[in-house]
Design a protein around this motif. Structure first.
Motif, mmCIF file in Angstrom:
data_model
loop_
_atom_site.group_PDB
_atom_site.id
_atom_site.type_symbol
_atom_site.label_atom_id
_atom_site.label_comp_id
_atom_site.label_asym_id
_atom_site.label_seq_id
_atom_site.Cartn_x
_atom_site.Cartn_y
_atom_site.Cartn_z
ATOM 1 N N ASN A 1 12.953 0.543 4.931
ATOM 2 C CA ASN A 1 12.769 1.303 3.393
ATOM 3 C C ASN A 1 11.637 0.391 2.465
ATOM 4 O O ASN A 1 11.599 0.680 1.586
ATOM 5 N N ARG A 2 11.111 -0.753 3.186
ATOM 6 C CA ARG A 2 9.973 -1.306 2.489
ATOM 7 C C ARG A 2 8.899 -0.277 2.426
ATOM 8 O O ARG A 2 8.121 -0.293 1.258
ATOM 9 N N GLY A 3 8.565 0.637 3.170
ATOM 10 C CA GLY A 3 7.334 1.478 3.069
ATOM 11 C C GLY A 3 6.169 1.182 3.998
ATOM 12 O O GLY A 3 5.863 -0.134 4.039
ATOM 13 N N VAL A 4 5.798 1.906 4.600
ATOM 14 C CA VAL A 4 4.455 2.012 5.723
ATOM 15 C C VAL A 4 3.388 2.809 5.375
ATOM 16 O O VAL A 4 3.675 4.076 4.794
ATOM 17 N N ARG A 5 2.185 2.613 5.615
ATOM 18 C CA ARG A 5 1.087 3.924 5.596
ATOM 19 C C ARG A 5 0.466 4.144 6.909
ATOM 20 O O ARG A 5 -0.352 3.593 7.545
#
Length: 318
Positions: A296-300
């Motif tokens: 859940n840190r987030g990626v692109r």
């Protein structure tokens, strides 16, 4: 009364009248009210209606995120200050004024704005951002075999410990103590126990471990640790290659560093919307990756990136 006494009485009467009129002059409605902008000098706020306070410079965009809330006074309805902020910001921007957080005392609380549609909220992610999560491949351990895995025809497939059943019904594939692989066949099996974490009743299929050492994905192909990702196929089509720059350089179990390339080969009932679920192949690897790059840190992710096309082509030809 002498002339001097009459003059003194007139002066005192004028001062008294002025003092009586002063409160009414200060209690303007709908006119120009005072606003505090963090400096020692007051300014006039257009539109009136109450005291206004400009946010301090270190607030940044804290109140503009999906989960943020503008601080209000006790008793305000949730979202009331957020609604005020939008109107004040638009008006100020149109006139070239600084953006001001509106806190209008004395007005009734406004109703909270309707929640954004799920397609817009997307779990509170910024544009282009995806949630990152991990899943793995449990192995049957020791313990009483107090649960049964069934095949798609509801015939008993294997008796297993309850802990293994509760893991494999979430992960989708696992390894039996015999060395065989079991993998998801279908859900909605009336014969199967309810999976505690998903609420589903899942049936399985026994697979050849030489061809499917880690189970089978939604494409029908074997899945591969740290290459396969599960996706919502309405967002990312199955078979798509992905380059995930945030995961470049993560240590691999056998040595070396990850190149950031993955292939969308699986789905999951809990994988919804903008999310990529990285298959790790081992619970210990999941724990290590969560320590290095938490879920859940987030990626692109970049879809069909040239850096990953060679890998995608090689896997398609195999």
């Amino acid at each position: 009364m002498t002339g001097a006494a009459r003059a003194r009485a007139l002066v005192l009467g004028g001062i008294h009248a002025f003092l009586l009129a002063l409160p009414a002059g200060c209690a303007t409605k709908g006119g120009a009210d005072w606003v505090h902008d963090g400096s020692s000098e007051p300014r006039i706020a257009r539109g009136g209606g109450g005291w206004l306070h400009e946010p301090s410079p270190d607030d940044g965009d804290r109140d503009r995120g999906a989960g943020g809330a503008v601080d209000g006074a006790p008793g305000d309805a949730p979202g009331a200050a957020q609604a005020d902020l939008g109107g004040a910001a638009d008006a100020a921007a149109a006139q070239g004024d600084p953006v001001i957080l509106v806190r209008e005392h004395g007005r009734p609380a406004r109703a909270a704005p309707a929640p954004a549609p799920a397609s817009q909220a997307a779990q509170g992610l910024a544009p282009g951002m995806f949630r990152n999560t991990y899943y793995d491949f449990p192995s049957e351990g020791e313990g009483p075999k107090d649960a049964v895995l069934y095949d798609a025809a509801c015939a008993p497939l294997a008796s297993v410990p309850r802990a293994f059943h509760d893991q494999v019904c979430v992960q989708g594939s696992g390894r039996l103590a015999s060395g065989d692989t079991v993998s998801f066949a279908r859900r909605g099996c009336a014969c199967a126990d309810v999976c505690p974490r998903t609420g589903q009743q899942v049936c399985f299929e026994r697979l050849d471990p030489r061809r499917f050492p880690y189970g089978r994905g939604a494409t029908g192909r074997p899945i591969t640790p740290l290459r396969t990702v599960a996706v919502d196929s309405s967002v990312i089509p199955l078979g798509t290659s992905l380059f995930v720059p945030e995961l470049v350089g993560l240590p691999l179990p056998g040595g070396g560093r990850h190149d950031g390339c993955f292939v969308a080969e699986d789905r999951g009932i809990k994988v919804v919307g903008r999310q990529i679920d990285v298959f790790t192949g081992d619970p210990a690897v999941t724990a290590r990756l969560n320590a290095l790059f938490p879920s859940n840190r987030g990626v692109r992710p970049v879809l069909d990136d040239a850096r990953c096309r060679a890998i995608f082509a090689a896997r398609g030809a195999s």
